[in-house]
Design a protein around this motif. Structure first.
Motif, PDB file in Angstrom:
ATOM      1  N   TYR A 100       0.917  -4.525 -11.437  1.00 19.88           N
ATOM      2  CA  TYR A 100       1.583  -3.521 -10.605  1.00 19.88           C
ATOM      3  C   TYR A 100       2.976  -3.988 -10.196  1.00 19.88           C
ATOM      4  CZ  TYR A 100      -3.230  -1.837 -10.177  1.00 19.88           C
ATOM      5  OH  TYR A 100      -4.502  -1.406 -10.433  1.00 19.88           O
ATOM      6  N   GLU A 122       4.294   3.016  -5.739  1.00 19.84           N
ATOM      7  CA  GLU A 122       3.955   3.604  -7.027  1.00 19.84           C
ATOM      8  C   GLU A 122       4.431   2.714  -8.173  1.00 19.84           C
ATOM      9  OE1 GLU A 122       5.801   7.445  -6.824  1.00 19.84           O
ATOM     10  OE2 GLU A 122       3.983   8.385  -6.000  1.00 19.84           O
ATOM     11  N   LYS A 180       3.974   8.232 -12.628  1.00 14.66           N
ATOM     12  CA  LYS A 180       3.979   7.380 -11.444  1.00 14.66           C
ATOM     13  C   LYS A 180       2.620   7.467 -10.764  1.00 14.66           C
ATOM     14  CE  LYS A 180       8.867   7.076 -10.217  1.00 14.66           C
ATOM     15  NZ  LYS A 180       9.870   7.234  -9.122  1.00 14.66           N
ATOM     16  N   GLU A 205       0.037   5.683  -7.738  1.00 18.20           N
ATOM     17  CA  GLU A 205       0.006   4.844  -6.545  1.00 18.20           C
ATOM     18  C   GLU A 205      -0.925   3.650  -6.760  1.00 18.20           C
ATOM     19  OE1 GLU A 205      -1.578   5.680  -2.149  1.00 18.20           O
ATOM     20  OE2 GLU A 205       0.217   6.872  -2.648  1.00 18.20           O
ATOM     21  N   SER A 245       6.258  -1.770 -11.216  1.00 19.27           N
ATOM     22  CA  SER A 245       6.868  -1.104 -10.063  1.00 19.27           C
ATOM     23  C   SER A 245       8.294  -1.593  -9.865  1.00 19.27           C
ATOM     24  CB  SER A 245       6.051  -1.395  -8.789  1.00 19.27           C
ATOM     25  OG  SER A 245       6.081  -2.791  -8.490  1.00 19.27           O
ATOM     26  N   ASN A 287      -6.140   1.252  -3.581  1.00 11.10           N
ATOM     27  CA  ASN A 287      -6.311   0.721  -2.224  1.00 11.10           C
ATOM     28  C   ASN A 287      -7.397  -0.338  -2.095  1.00 11.10           C
ATOM     29  OD1 ASN A 287      -4.305   2.210  -0.946  1.00 11.10           O
ATOM     30  ND2 ASN A 287      -5.670   3.927  -0.511  1.00 11.10           N
ATOM     31  N   ARG A 344       0.841  -1.192   0.000  1.00  9.27           N
ATOM     32  CA  ARG A 344       0.000   0.000   0.000  1.00  9.27           C
ATOM     33  C   ARG A 344       0.879   1.245   0.000  1.00  9.27           C
ATOM     34  NH1 ARG A 344      -2.603   3.556   3.592  1.00  9.27           N
ATOM     35  NH2 ARG A 344      -1.874   2.465   5.470  1.00  9.27           N
ATOM     36  N   GLY A 345       0.656   2.127  -0.960  1.00  9.06           N
ATOM     37  CA  GLY A 345       1.480   3.329  -1.089  1.00  9.06           C
ATOM     38  C   GLY A 345       2.582   3.217  -2.123  1.00  9.06           C
TER      39      GLY A 345
END
Length: 419
Positions: free
Chosen positions: A282, A243, A250, A252, A286, A255, A240-241
């Protein structure tokens, strides 16, 4: 094993069907002493390998772990009773309703007591929270399902009693003089309150309705506190958080999956969800974030329940320590973080404030001031939580706080309420 069982007409049975734990109590009507009690965790396990089987309590937890979490584990069944839109869920190809889930737990306790006594138990006083729901239809649905579950478990005659009233009757057994008592029952799913007039000379009275001066409650309990720890302390370790790159920007990680992780009993749905599939995307964009990989491993291996057990352990440790340490280690997964009491108090502050506001309004509406409360009898597993103790000390004074058998007092009081 009980070799000289008491006659049925000399016994009274009380059963506290709780969000986290459930307890049955048998009381001798002549002496008003408890002669038998048994408890179990309010969890169920339906294994894939045994389509017709259902395990209850600690056995459910052990089977779930030893069978590598293959099957459905259900917790907090009591919270499902009020959900009038939730009619059933499919388990091993069969429809299972909320009242059927509750029946498994109630029947398991009934059978333990009957094995001890040597004869069937036909009558029971069954506990219920002061408020199942503030919505009238949900309240009616919960009560109807609870009664159905008790009857289907084999009880022929079922009486309902408010759980905080039952706790008051248990506390009254030790009084030497009359007191106006606030009974505060802090459970896993609810916080229930009653202001009751108690006295040793009233203990034998059958009808105590006039002694109930006020009662109420709200849907805040220890499970919400666990949820806050998961959100604030653990989900950042799960990505969580973080990017990821998208068209040169970028962004995030959303959630939505992490919000679902706050309620572990729904986490089994995540394995085949769109949110879980998106985590693979993701992860790649990432730069292979190990934090995002953590959540993939957690969900794919059904580790969420085990993680919540560790969260609960670290929360309980804060009852005595100023800081606890959460460490969760599984193959390909290692989560570790400190949990200072100050952080825990902050992350639960909204819930504590809600309880405080409710109590202040309840007192004002019923015409009592905190000084008119002689004692505060605290029961339920969450009554051991320091933010709860701090709140009740601030409102009523530390010297007024009383505690008994945290988990068994309600069931004993339920058996007394029909004595």
């Amino acid at each position: 094993m009980n070799t000289k069982p008491l006659p049925q007409d000399q016994l009274s049975c009380g059963l506290d069907f709780g969000t986290s734990n459930s307890v049955i109590s048998i009381t001798d009507l002549n002496t008003r002493r408890e002669v038998f009690t048994a408890s179990l965790q309010s969890i169920l396990y339906f294994p894939e390998a045994e389509p017709d089987a259902c395990y209850v309590g600690r056995q459910a937890e052990e089977k779930y772990v030893t069978e590598a979490m293959k099957g459905r584990l259900l917790k907090s069944v009591k919270t499902l009773l009020k959900q009038d839109k939730f009619l059933f869920t499919w388990i091993n190809g069969k429809k299972v309703t909320p009242d059927q889930m509750a029946t498994h737990i109630i029947r398991a306790l009934k059978e333990q007591a009957e094995a001890y006594l040597g004869h069937p138990i036909r009558k029971v006083t069954l506990g219920r929270p002061a408020v199942f729901s503030e919505k009238e239809q949900e309240e009616k649905t919960a009560v109807a399902r609870l009664l159905t579950a008790a009857h289907n478990a084999g009880f022929e005659e079922v009486h309902l009693q408010l759980e905080p009233i039952a706790a008051a009757l248990s506390y009254e057994q030790h009084l030497q003089h009359e007191e106006t008592v606030l009974v505060a029952d802090f459970g896993g799913g609810t916080s229930d309150f009653s202001i009751v007039s108690l006295a040793p000379q009233k203990a034998q009275q059958a009808d105590r309705s006039r002694d109930i001066l006020a009662h109420g409650g709200l849907y805040i309990g220890g499970d919400l506190f666990d949820s806050e720890i998961m959100w604030h302390k653990v989900t950042p370790l799960l990505g969580r958080g973080v990017e990821y790159q998208s068209y040169g920007k970028k962004i995030e990680v959303p959630n939505s999956l992490y919000r679902e992780l706050r309620n572990w009993e729904r986490s089994f749905l995540l394995k085949d969800s769109k949110d879980r599939r998106m985590m693979d995307k993701y992860y790649v964009f990432s730069d292979n974030s190990p934090l995002i990989d953590n959540v993939r491993v957690l969900i794919d291996n059904n580790y969420v329940y085990s993680l919540f057990k560790e969260i609960e352990r670290s929360k309980i440790a804060l009852s005595a320590d100023d800081c606890s340490h959460l460490r969760f280690v599984k193959p390909r997964l290692e989560l570790e973080t400190d949990l200072p009491y100050g952080d825990y108090r902050q992350m639960t502050s909204l819930h504590i404030d809600a309880i405080s506001n409710y109590l202040e309004q309840m007192l004002a509406h019923s015409g009592f001031s905190p000084r008119q409360i002689d004692a505060v009898y605290m029961t339920g597993g969450s009554s051991l939580s320091r933010p709860i103790i701090d709140l009740m000390s601030r409102l009523f004074g530390a010297g007024s706080l009383r505690s008994g058998d945290t988990f068994h007092s309600v069931a004993h009081g339920l058996s007394l309420s029909r004595a």
